[in-house]
Structure formats: C-alpha cells, structure tokens
Write a protein that holds these residues in place. Structure first.
Motif, PDB file in Angstrom:
ATOM      1  N   ARG A 137       0.831  -1.205   0.000  1.00 20.16           N
ATOM      2  CA  ARG A 137       0.000   0.000   0.000  1.00 20.16           C
ATOM      3  C   ARG A 137       0.867   1.257   0.000  1.00 20.16           C
ATOM      4  NH1 ARG A 137      -1.799   0.902   4.898  1.00 20.16           N
ATOM      5  NH2 ARG A 137      -1.652   3.139   5.011  1.00 20.16           N
ATOM      6  N   ASP A 138       1.896   1.279   0.846  1.00 24.59           N
ATOM      7  CA  ASP A 138       2.774   2.446   0.914  1.00 24.59           C
ATOM      8  C   ASP A 138       3.597   2.602  -0.364  1.00 24.59           C
ATOM      9  OD1 ASP A 138       1.839   3.182   3.414  1.00 24.59           O
ATOM     10  OD2 ASP A 138       3.489   2.218   4.501  1.00 24.59           O
ATOM     11  N   GLN A 139       4.006   1.484  -0.973  1.00 28.63           N
ATOM     12  CA  GLN A 139       4.727   1.559  -2.245  1.00 28.63           C
ATOM     13  C   GLN A 139       3.838   2.183  -3.324  1.00 28.63           C
ATOM     14  OE1 GLN A 139       6.538  -2.108  -3.585  1.00 28.63           O
ATOM     15  NE2 GLN A 139       7.015  -2.698  -1.481  1.00 28.63           N
ATOM     16  N   ALA A 140       2.587   1.738  -3.373  1.00 35.77           N
ATOM     17  CA  ALA A 140       1.645   2.279  -4.360  1.00 35.77           C
ATOM     18  C   ALA A 140       1.427   3.775  -4.119  1.00 35.77           C
ATOM     19  CB  ALA A 140       0.326   1.524  -4.301  1.00 35.77           C
ATOM     20  N   GLU A 141       1.311   4.170  -2.845  1.00 37.40           N
ATOM     21  CA  GLU A 141       1.131   5.589  -2.530  1.00 37.40           C
ATOM     22  C   GLU A 141       2.351   6.406  -2.947  1.00 37.40           C
ATOM     23  OE1 GLU A 141       0.652   8.656   1.238  1.00 37.40           O
ATOM     24  OE2 GLU A 141       0.414   6.520   1.609  1.00 37.40           O
ATOM     25  N   LEU A 142       3.546   5.900  -2.655  1.00 34.17           N
ATOM     26  CA  LEU A 142       4.769   6.604  -3.030  1.00 34.17           C
ATOM     27  C   LEU A 142       4.825   6.804  -4.541  1.00 34.17           C
ATOM     28  CD1 LEU A 142       7.557   7.795  -2.327  1.00 34.17           C
ATOM     29  CD2 LEU A 142       8.476   5.471  -2.519  1.00 34.17           C
ATOM     30  N   ASN A 143       4.591   5.747  -5.305  1.00 35.25           N
ATOM     31  CA  ASN A 143       4.620   5.856  -6.768  1.00 35.25           C
ATOM     32  C   ASN A 143       3.555   6.822  -7.273  1.00 35.25           C
ATOM     33  OD1 ASN A 143       6.790   4.140  -7.191  1.00 35.25           O
ATOM     34  ND2 ASN A 143       5.498   2.333  -7.233  1.00 35.25           N
ATOM     35  N   SER A 144       2.381   6.767  -6.699  1.00 34.83           N
ATOM     36  CA  SER A 144       1.296   7.651  -7.108  1.00 34.83           C
ATOM     37  C   SER A 144       1.635   9.109  -6.824  1.00 34.83           C
ATOM     38  CB  SER A 144       0.011   7.247  -6.377  1.00 34.83           C
ATOM     39  OG  SER A 144      -1.032   8.111  -6.707  1.00 34.83           O
ATOM     40  N   ARG A 145       2.227   9.367  -5.665  1.00 30.14           N
ATOM     41  CA  ARG A 145       2.581  10.737  -5.308  1.00 30.14           C
ATOM     42  C   ARG A 145       3.707  11.270  -6.191  1.00 30.14           C
ATOM     43  NH1 ARG A 145       2.755  10.970   1.140  1.00 30.14           N
ATOM     44  NH2 ARG A 145       3.477  13.071   0.684  1.00 30.14           N
ATOM     45  N   VAL A 146       4.685  10.426  -6.510  1.00 32.91           N
ATOM     46  CA  VAL A 146       5.757  10.857  -7.418  1.00 32.91           C
ATOM     47  C   VAL A 146       5.161  11.154  -8.791  1.00 32.91           C
ATOM     48  CG1 VAL A 146       7.827  10.102  -8.653  1.00 32.91           C
ATOM     49  CG2 VAL A 146       7.642   9.735  -6.183  1.00 32.91           C
ATOM     50  N   ASP A 147       4.279  10.274  -9.285  1.00 29.42           N
ATOM     51  CA  ASP A 147       3.625  10.514 -10.571  1.00 29.42           C
ATOM     52  C   ASP A 147       2.879  11.843 -10.564  1.00 29.42           C
ATOM     53  OD1 ASP A 147       4.576   8.107 -11.523  1.00 29.42           O
ATOM     54  OD2 ASP A 147       2.661   7.043 -11.320  1.00 29.42           O
ATOM     55  N   ALA A 148       2.122  12.101  -9.494  1.00 26.01           N
ATOM     56  CA  ALA A 148       1.356  13.342  -9.402  1.00 26.01           C
ATOM     57  C   ALA A 148       2.280  14.555  -9.356  1.00 26.01           C
ATOM     58  CB  ALA A 148       0.458  13.302  -8.159  1.00 26.01           C
ATOM     59  N   LEU A 149       3.374  14.439  -8.637  1.00 22.68           N
ATOM     60  CA  LEU A 149       4.330  15.537  -8.552  1.00 22.68           C
ATOM     61  C   LEU A 149       4.946  15.845  -9.918  1.00 22.68           C
ATOM     62  CD1 LEU A 149       5.665  17.466  -6.508  1.00 22.68           C
ATOM     63  CD2 LEU A 149       7.469  15.765  -6.238  1.00 22.68           C
TER      64      LEU A 149
END
Length: 180
Positions: A137-149
């Motif tokens: 879950r945290d890996q998915a959140e990290l990737n999603s946040r980097v993508d959004a950034l």
C-alpha cells in the motif's frame, strides 16, 4: 490517486521499440524540436542507417512522427522527426513478458546514464538514492505521489528553460538468503 485513469499497457511491439537505449535518446532529443536522421546520427555518433532503422521502428509504433519535408541548408530535402510524448501515456510496468520489460528498464537506465556522462560537469545535479522498507500500500502511494508531482511540474514547464532529465525507478531489492 482517486479518479486517476490507468494508462494503457504497452504492447509487445511498443516494448520492443523501447528496448534499446538509442530509442530513448532519440525520443529525448526529438521532444523539444524536430531533428532529421542525419542530425540525430551526428549528435548521437551513430551510423545514419542504424539511426534510420530505429526511427522507422519508433515511427511505426507512434512514438515519433515525421513532419513535413523541408529544404536543408544545402538545398537537399530533409525529413524531420518529432517525439509524440506517447511514452508519457503508457504503462511500461511488467506484463506477460517480464524479460522484454526488463530490457526496456535497462535501456532507459543506459540512456539516462549517457545523458549524465555527456553533461557538463559544472552543471548542478541533484542525485539521491534511498532504500525504503514499505508494504504494498505504501509503495503504491509513493509511486502515485511521485507521478502526481511530476505531472504537476510538467504543467509548469516553460519553453525558454533548459530541460531537466528525471529518472524515477522503484524496484524491490531481493536480499540474499540469511541476510537481514
């Protein structure tokens, strides 16, 4: 991210087109302006025939488009090519052919390394490396946040500014047996 549309998965043909570092170098150069086969071959120090083969593959898969032919400085007809940014809208994650996806990953790394080695050493760089221990879950959140950034900053682009090469790669490290 909620409401975010998942990009389409790359086809095997698209992955093969992106499995060579030269493809990524061409895409990077043709992002900001159109280049001819000859210009790209000279800039990348590659035989024009090799470069043309790679351009044809990238064109047939929609990663570059040929612009209208134009007269070159010596009066000959030139065929310029420009990147379509299609790679920005594709999911390059592992599919059914993990070997091919790994080749794409290595091609991206090789192309990025070549850009770094060609860069003027006096130009500032910001490099970080980290090893994190995160659940799925945290890996998915990290990737999603980097993508959004990255999407946010892509929206701030200014054409008169120098391009910045950014490489984000999050890969699970497998520890050898018996090691913490």
């Amino acid at each position: 991210m909620a409401g975010q549309i998942e990009p389409p998965a790359a086809t095997p043909e698209e992955l093969r087109a992106l499995s060579h570092p030269l493809s990524w170098r061409i895409l990077r150069l043709c992002l900001d302006r159109a280049w001819t086969n000859q210009q790209l071959a000279e800039r990348l120090d590659v035989a024009p025939a090799t470069l043309l083969r790679r351009l044809r593959i990238l064109t047939s898969t929609g990663f570059v488009v040929a612009e209208e032919p134009r007269r070159g400085p010596k009066g000959a007809w030139e065929h310029p090519y420009r990147a379509t940014k299609k790679t920005w809208r594709l999911n390059l994650e592992p599919g059914s052919d993990r070997h091919l996806t790994a080749k794409v990953d290595l091609a991206i790394l090789d192309a990025h390394r070549a850009e770094i080695s060609e860069n003027d050493p006096s130009v500032p760089q910001h490099t970080r490396r980290a090893v994190l221990r995160l659940d799925a879950r945290d890996q998915a959140e990290l990737n999603s946040r980097v993508d959004a950034l990255l999407e946010e900053f892509a929206g701030r682009e200014k054409s008169d500014q120098a391009p910045i090469a950014i490489l984000w790669n999050a890969v699970e490290r497998h520890e050898p047996p018996g090691r913490p």
